[in-house]
Design an enzyme around this catalytic site. Structure first.
Site, PDB file in Angstrom:
ATOM      1  N   TRP A 265      24.799  14.186  50.587  1.00 24.52           N
ATOM      2  CA  TRP A 265      25.877  14.598  51.490  1.00 24.52           C
ATOM      3  C   TRP A 265      27.022  15.148  50.640  1.00 24.52           C
ATOM      4  CZ3 TRP A 265      30.175  10.947  53.219  1.00 24.52           C
ATOM      5  CH2 TRP A 265      30.937  11.503  54.258  1.00 24.52           C
TER       6      TRP A 265
ATOM      7  N   LYS B  66      27.192   6.641  64.359  1.00 27.52           N
ATOM      8  CA  LYS B  66      25.995   7.218  64.955  1.00 27.52           C
ATOM      9  C   LYS B  66      25.305   6.247  65.900  1.00 27.52           C
ATOM     10  CE  LYS B  66      26.687  10.394  61.686  1.00 27.52           C
ATOM     11  NZ  LYS B  66      27.867  10.390  60.813  1.00 27.52           N
TER      12      LYS B  66
ATOM     13  N   ASP C  23      24.861   3.643  50.900  1.00 28.97           N
ATOM     14  CA  ASP C  23      25.475   4.318  52.043  1.00 28.97           C
ATOM     15  C   ASP C  23      24.526   4.125  53.223  1.00 28.97           C
ATOM     16  OD1 ASP C  23      26.621   5.958  53.927  1.00 28.97           O
ATOM     17  OD2 ASP C  23      26.895   7.667  52.587  1.00 28.97           O
TER      18      ASP C  23
END
Length: 397
Positions: A130, A246, A211
């Site tokens: 990312w 999410k 993460d």
């Protein structure tokens, strides 16, 4: 005073969304930002969150400042969610968790913590990753390096390259891993590979930073935590940056957590004191609303059951879109095989499209994809799939 300040470049992902919004084409498609959308192209408010908010509205919760580390109920629930309710680390109280403004905020807390306490440390980040990972650590003054992850020939994990790199990482460094649904590739290690990764890190005294932003979007809520828990079983010290954006569809509420696994309770208290020092000098203490929503869902049997089911439906939709995308492309007579899309997990896939092809999709077809070729499968839609695949086929020929 501000006259000579230059214009900063747009963020590679959020800047793409800004360009998308300005595009007048009514048939435009945005596959850049990682946001789940339903069949109507909308990001839903989950029913469990809606019900939790109704209950919170009726309870007249005080708006007094939370502690620096945040809501204690939410913090305990996040520990159980990521590590498992029967985790030895929880019973021995060797975990410190703080609320954080999303997974990004959690990562910045970690970066500042590392800089203040281990000023010479390097954080090794997957190639690719990312884009904001590097920016966060750079902004905190923490140096970064890269380790191998993606094999573009086989569209799979370059496990040999990964192991080779990890075995050369100096002791006392940190390695940032994606707990599941790797962003941008959608490629995760097997449980056996996670075990080998954990053993290398433990043997070489390397700090894992995980993460963990997509729990539940891979194969299941518990299943997606398996790799992280393997790491926790072998590495006494570990950091986990988790997010509820999410899997609770609470993007704008910025609900996250940062958890530190320590040797014992005394160490957890000392580490916690340093983490709170970092937070105090950054955002002082976290907001309340989103954390209260998650705590209400996790603390109620019926709401939690509803949440698990709604996460399953989102996961099944994403997996269904993966299959539809790959099958529709195959039906366009493209020589290139996109079957690997079906094997990947989570919101994203590394499409293999070049920057030139991505540019052509945006300029000629109003289809917005990150320059790396990463596509947000979660942003696809059955109604526009044929047009999307026609456009991709045209730039591949």
């Amino acid at each position: 005073m501000f006259e000579d300040v230059p214009l900063a470049p747009s963020d590679p992902i959020l800047g793409l969304t800004e360009a998308f919004k300005k595009d007048p084409n009514p048939a435009k498609i945005n596959l850049g930002v990682g946001v789940f959308t339903d069949s109507n192209g909308k990001t839903p408010l989950l029913n469990c969150a809606r019900e939790a908010e109704k209950r919170l509205a009726g309870s007249a919760v005080s708006r007094v400042y939370l502690p620096i580390e945040g809501d204690p109920i939410y913090r305990a629930q996040m520990q159980s969610l990521i590590l498992g309710a029967d985790s030895e680390a929880l019973f021995t109280k060797r975990v410190f968790t703080a609320c954080a403004p999303g997974g990004t905020g959690a990562l910045r807390v970690v970066a500042d913590f590392l800089k203040q306490n281990f000023p010479s440390i390097k954080v090794w980040i997957s190639n690719p990753t990312w884009p904001n990972h590097t920016q966060i650590f750079d902004a905190a003054g923490v140096r970064t390096e890269r380790y191998a992850w993606f094999d573009p020939i086989g569209n799979c994990l370059d496990f040999g390259g990964l192991v080779s790199t990890l075995e050369k990482v100096p002791s006392g460094n940190a390695v940032l891993l994606h707990g599941c649904c790797h962003n941008p590739t959608g490629i995760d290690p097997t449980l056996e590979q996670w075990t080998q990764i954990a053993e290398i890190l433990a043997a070489r005294n390397i700090l894992p930073i995980v993460d963990f932003a997509y729990q539940g979007f891979g194969t299941g809520i518990e299943e997606d935590a398996a790799g992280l828990r393997v790491l926790a079983s072998r590495c006494r010290n570990m950091i986990v940056c988790s997010s509820c954006s999410k899997n609770f569809s609470l993007y704008a509420d910025r609900v996250g957590a940062v958890s530190f696994l320590c040797d014992d309770e005394s160490m957890a208290q000392r580490i916690g004191s340093q983490v709170k020092r970092v937070i105090r000098a950054n955002y002082s203490n976290p907001p309340q609303h989103g954390f209260s929503v998650v705590a209400s869902i996790m603390g109620d049997k019926d709401l939690r059951t509803m949440w698990v089911d709604e996460v399953r439906l989102m996961r099944e939709r994403i997996n269904g879109l993966r299959a539809l995308f790959a099958d529709t492309l195959a039906g366009k007579g493209i020589k290139q095989d996109f079957g690997f899309i079906k094997r990947q997990l989570g919101m994203f896939s590394f499409s293999g499209l070049s920057k030139e092809q991505v540019d052509e999709l945006r300029e000629k077809h109003s289809i917005y994809i990150v320059a790396s070729g990463r596509v947000s499968v979660a942003g696809m839609n059955e109604k526009t799939m044929d047009r999307l695949c026609d456009a991709i086929a045209s730039v591949l020929r």
